[in-house]
Write a protein that holds these residues in place. Structure first.
Motif, short mmCIF file in Angstrom:
data_model
loop_
_atom_site.label_atom_id
_atom_site.label_comp_id
_atom_site.label_asym_id
_atom_site.label_seq_id
_atom_site.Cartn_x
_atom_site.Cartn_y
_atom_site.Cartn_z
N CYS A 1 0.83 -1.20 0.00
CA CYS A 1 0.00 0.00 0.00
C CYS A 1 0.87 1.25 0.00
CB CYS A 1 -0.88 -0.02 1.24
SG CYS A 1 -1.56 1.56 1.71
N ASP A 2 0.67 2.13 -0.99
CA ASP A 2 1.49 3.34 -1.08
C ASP A 2 1.22 4.31 0.07
OD1 ASP A 2 2.56 2.39 -3.41
OD2 ASP A 2 1.04 3.35 -4.68
N THR A 3 -0.01 4.35 0.52
CA THR A 3 -0.37 5.32 1.55
C THR A 3 0.17 4.95 2.92
OG1 THR A 3 -2.39 5.76 0.32
CG2 THR A 3 -2.29 6.60 2.55
N CYS A 4 -0.05 3.69 3.30
CA CYS A 4 0.36 3.33 4.67
C CYS A 4 1.46 2.27 4.73
CB CYS A 4 -0.85 2.92 5.51
SG CYS A 4 -1.83 1.59 4.78
N GLY A 5 1.90 1.77 3.56
CA GLY A 5 3.06 0.87 3.53
C GLY A 5 2.83 -0.53 4.09
N CYS A 6 1.61 -0.97 4.14
CA CYS A 6 1.33 -2.25 4.79
C CYS A 6 1.09 -3.38 3.79
CB CYS A 6 0.12 -2.10 5.69
SG CYS A 6 -1.26 -1.32 4.86
N HIS A 7 1.25 -4.61 4.28
CA HIS A 7 0.98 -5.82 3.49
C HIS A 7 -0.24 -6.54 4.06
CE1 HIS A 7 4.86 -5.86 1.39
NE2 HIS A 7 5.33 -5.32 2.51
N ILE A 8 -0.87 -7.35 3.23
CA ILE A 8 -1.90 -8.25 3.75
C ILE A 8 -1.21 -9.52 4.19
CG2 ILE A 8 -3.90 -9.64 3.08
CD1 ILE A 8 -4.44 -7.23 1.06
N ASN A 9 -1.54 -9.99 5.39
CA ASN A 9 -0.82 -11.10 5.99
C ASN A 9 -1.29 -12.45 5.44
OD1 ASN A 9 0.37 -12.97 7.68
ND2 ASN A 9 0.28 -11.61 9.45
N THR B 1 -0.80 -15.78 7.84
CA THR B 1 -1.85 -16.05 8.83
C THR B 1 -3.04 -16.73 8.17
OG1 THR B 1 -1.16 -14.09 10.01
CG2 THR B 1 -3.28 -15.00 10.62
N LYS C 1 -2.35 -20.54 7.55
CA LYS C 1 -2.36 -21.28 8.82
C LYS C 1 -3.80 -21.44 9.31
CE LYS C 1 -0.03 -20.75 13.22
NZ LYS C 1 0.58 -19.69 14.01
N THR C 2 -4.58 -20.39 9.14
CA THR C 2 -5.97 -20.45 9.59
C THR C 2 -6.75 -21.50 8.83
OG1 THR C 2 -5.86 -18.11 10.06
CG2 THR C 2 -8.04 -19.07 9.97
N VAL D 1 -5.95 -25.05 10.17
CA VAL D 1 -6.58 -25.37 11.46
C VAL D 1 -8.08 -25.50 11.29
CG1 VAL D 1 -7.06 -24.54 13.78
CG2 VAL D 1 -4.77 -24.41 12.85
N VAL E 1 -4.63 -19.77 16.91
CA VAL E 1 -4.54 -19.20 15.57
C VAL E 1 -5.51 -18.04 15.42
CG1 VAL E 1 -4.92 -19.65 13.12
CG2 VAL E 1 -3.68 -21.29 14.50
N GLN F 1 -3.67 -4.17 10.95
CA GLN F 1 -4.11 -3.62 9.67
C GLN F 1 -5.21 -2.57 9.88
OE1 GLN F 1 -2.92 -4.14 6.35
NE2 GLN F 1 -4.20 -2.32 6.18
N LYS G 1 -3.74 0.74 10.64
CA LYS G 1 -3.23 1.37 9.42
C LYS G 1 -4.38 1.89 8.55
CE LYS G 1 1.03 -1.32 9.35
NZ LYS G 1 1.71 -2.49 8.77
N HIS H 1 -5.00 5.59 7.15
CA HIS H 1 -5.24 5.72 5.71
C HIS H 1 -6.52 6.54 5.46
CE1 HIS H 1 -4.82 3.35 1.69
NE2 HIS H 1 -5.50 4.46 1.48
N PRO I 1 -7.73 -6.35 6.16
CA PRO I 1 -7.00 -6.42 4.88
C PRO I 1 -7.90 -6.24 3.66
CG PRO I 1 -6.23 -8.15 6.36
CD PRO I 1 -7.44 -7.53 7.02
N HIS J 1 -8.88 -2.67 3.34
CA HIS J 1 -7.73 -1.93 2.85
C HIS J 1 -7.73 -1.89 1.31
CE1 HIS J 1 -3.16 -1.78 2.15
NE2 HIS J 1 -3.61 -0.56 2.24
N HIS K 1 -8.31 1.52 -1.40
CA HIS K 1 -7.56 1.88 -2.60
C HIS K 1 -8.46 1.99 -3.81
CE1 HIS K 1 -3.43 1.96 -1.24
NE2 HIS K 1 -3.75 0.99 -0.40
#
Lengths: 234, 234
Positions: free
Chosen positions: A2-10, A13, A16-17, A20, B20, B31, B34, B38, B111, B114, B118
């Motif tokens: 994200c250009d605005t806040c610099g974050c990634h989508i995880n 996680t 892994k979810t 389970v 988890v 997120q 953020k 944003h 996420p 987010h 955009h």
């Protein structure tokens, strides 16, 4: 990124979810299989009722119990996040009832229903029933993923909710046996198209049986009662 | 241990799931933080609308957009499991709108929102808004657990659903800022007690602001619009 806040989508996680979740569902399926055998050993068939909050599940049950009094031996398992209110309403009809409260969870699962079956047995002299209603937590999404060991899954949508609900909640309709449109006495006050609801539900699941009821006014109740009475013979 | 079918409840799976789930929620909270920054960089406040399916969120939005046209710059993020129907309804009002479909999931998460922010920015020349509505998936349970980065969380319950809903869905009410009772023009057809709904909601969350609307009939809409107009100044 994200250009605005610099974050990634995880993504990690999420993966892994999913793993389970699959393990949880496998354990649930196994318990559901045992519940089904358990219910059959009680001489009963079980019905899992799934709908949004306030679609009229408990009201339909109250009227159903009045009509089937003396004709079928019925037990009820009520699922809610909190409160004993639904069980209190059913108890007034003089049938064995168990309230399961999930304490936050958005659906019943097979292990919880298993506890409910035992509690229900203790309220019957011989532990036998013809028909067991399991009223799920009010939620049109999550309960669809959890087999409880029922023999018949019923989805209910009330007229005030709108006829677009089958298309918007497809997973729930894929897994159902019967679709009950409730509060049909209110059709004149709402922009609800029976044709849209029926057609789109059948597009998702062509084997779906569709019933329409207005329980307090007695609308469609004969068909509904006949359907329930024929369930044990199937 | 069950005497009838010999099965256990799988405690191990439950513990692993909780762990988890905590990790997922922690990532979501990060997120959401953020997203909030944003949204503020976009000049906006965001409102997260949570309710059962069919409580009238989209209808309330349609009437709100008519009333706020030319007064506030509004963007809408629509959340659904499937279909673009709600976005199509909002698009007709001429405001920027993004449809997020969860593909099965029972709630929006930070996420996904987010991505929606955009997409919304790209529909505005300067990327600026006064107010962003996020209409969550129809579900009165699961969305309560997921902060989306909103500034205001609104829970809606419609008159046909029944006045027992606050007591039966307490978690959702604990985390809300405002409780909107919708479809109040239908009070005469339903056994809905405004007093019960209000009192029990305030018992769960004494800071809750409570509004009542019947959007198509214009009931309570002046208070609702004033409330929205005052949000950016808070």
């Amino acid at each position: 990124m994200c250009d605005t806040c610099g974050c990634h989508i995880n993504e990690h996680t999420d993966t892994k979810t999913v793993e389970v979740h699959e393990s949880l569902l496998a354990a649930n399926r196994e318990q559901a299989r045992k519940n089904r055998a358990h219910i059959e050993a009680m001489g009963a068939v079980a019905v899992n009722m799934i709908s949004s909050p306030g679609s009229g599940k408990t009201t339909l049950l109250e009227h159903t119990l009045d009509r089937l009094a003396g004709k079928m031996k019925i037990g009820v398992i009520e699922g809610d996040i909190e409160t004993e209110r639904d069980a209190d309403r059913i108890r007034k009809k003089g049938v064995p009832v168990v309230q399961l409260t999930t304490g936050g969870a958005c659906h019943l699962d097979a292990p919880l229903v298993h506890k409910g079956l035992h509690a229900l047995e203790h309220q019957s002299k011989d532990g036998k029933f013809d028909l067991i209603f399991i009223e799920n937590v009010g939620n049109l999404v999550c309960p669809a993923t959890f087999d409880l060991g029922e023999h018949e899954r019923i989805i209910l949508v009330s007229v005030p909710e709108g006829s677009d609900k089958p298309a918007k909640y497809p997973t729930t309709f894929h897994g159902a046996d019967t679709f009950v449109i409730t509060k049909i006495d209110l059709l004149k006050y709402f922009d609800f198209s029976l044709d849209e609801a029926r057609t789109e539900a059948l597009q998702l699941n062509s084997g779906l049986r569709i019933l329409q009821v207005g329980a307090p006014a007695g609308l469609g109740m004969d068909d509904w009662i006949t359907y329930l009475q024929e369930l044990p013979a199937r």
